[in-house]
Design an enzyme around this catalytic site. Sequence first.
Site, PDB file in Angstrom:
ATOM      1  N   ALA A  41       0.863  -1.191   0.000  1.00  0.00           N
ATOM      2  CA  ALA A  41       0.000   0.000   0.000  1.00  0.00           C
ATOM      3  C   ALA A  41       0.904   1.246   0.000  1.00  0.00           C
ATOM      4  O   ALA A  41       0.759   2.143   0.832  1.00  0.00           O
ATOM      5  CB  ALA A  41      -0.961  -0.008   1.184  1.00  0.00           C
ATOM      6  N   HIS A  46       6.783   5.929   1.561  1.00  0.00           N
ATOM      7  CA  HIS A  46       7.630   4.789   1.175  1.00  0.00           C
ATOM      8  C   HIS A  46       8.609   5.206   0.075  1.00  0.00           C
ATOM      9  O   HIS A  46       9.759   4.748   0.055  1.00  0.00           O
ATOM     10  CB  HIS A  46       6.758   3.639   0.650  1.00  0.00           C
ATOM     11  CG  HIS A  46       5.851   3.038   1.681  1.00  0.00           C
ATOM     12  ND1 HIS A  46       4.492   3.222   1.677  1.00  0.00           N
ATOM     13  CD2 HIS A  46       6.121   2.262   2.750  1.00  0.00           C
ATOM     14  CE1 HIS A  46       3.953   2.574   2.696  1.00  0.00           C
ATOM     15  NE2 HIS A  46       4.918   1.992   3.366  1.00  0.00           N
TER      16      HIS A  46
END
Length: 290
Positions: A41, A46
């Site tokens: 996700a 990230h």
Amino acid sequence: MSTPEVISTITALQHRLGQARGRSALVGGDTRIVLVPTMGALHAGHLALVRRARALGDIVVVSIFVNPLQFGAGEDLERYPRTLDADLATLADENVSVVFAPTASEMYPDSANGTRVTAGPIGSAYEGAARPGHFDGMLTVVAKLLGIVAPDTAVFGQKDGQQVFLVQSMVADLNLRTAIEVVETVREPSGLALSSRNRYLDDAQNTAAQALFAGLRAAVQAALAGPAAALAAAHARIAAQPLVKLDYLVIVHPQTFVPVDDAYRGPARMLVAARVGTTRLIDNVPLALG
Ligand code: PAF
């Protein structure tokens, strides 16, 4: 567009990394492998980890594994977003060499009897008090990933401040050879820390959730007057949002994660956790007290 190679077994991953290390050794090189552990996700937070990883090494391995061990009974293991195709599209052109996306049985072939890592006492405080066993499960999978990939460096986000502290403690306590790199929290323009769980929030909840960072910011401003003033400033901002159900708000020593007393002056970290609807959110900031 170059999408990363997706590998789902430990043997295949180790073969791939062994080949890369071998090729590099043949020409006197020293291939640096950097791991970015994730549960998928993926969002801009990230990507910040991946970009730091790329700057630190030659081969970037992103693991995508929703680790059942770190979810307690009644938590969101089943509904946790699993978006591998979208994640691979997000990683395209980020120069990620490999995505390691194992199944649960690949990681835990003997799920009931396997060895587990146990966090020290801080693993039962704050997030660990609300989520018993969470950090043991998290450390177990991180230790396994470090063993499987044997990276020079692994990159974690500061948003999960207690996780970072416990991973750093594990690496020091167990004399693991991977360096831990920490990347600052990425935020929405509103200040809300990016999280895979933000997608559970509706508009009103997202607006309410912004009170968490507003509270932390108020604490940073009040920090010169000491811990009690910083806590009061943050409480006032968060309490103004009835949709936010505060779980804990605490100031800890950055080296021990033990709460500081009111006489303490120096560097510290404020940690906050709250529920907004059914979504649990956490955040933290550094404080300079006094
Ligand atoms: O931060 C996370 O996403 C997870 O806790 C981690 C480090 C990938 C372990 O499952």
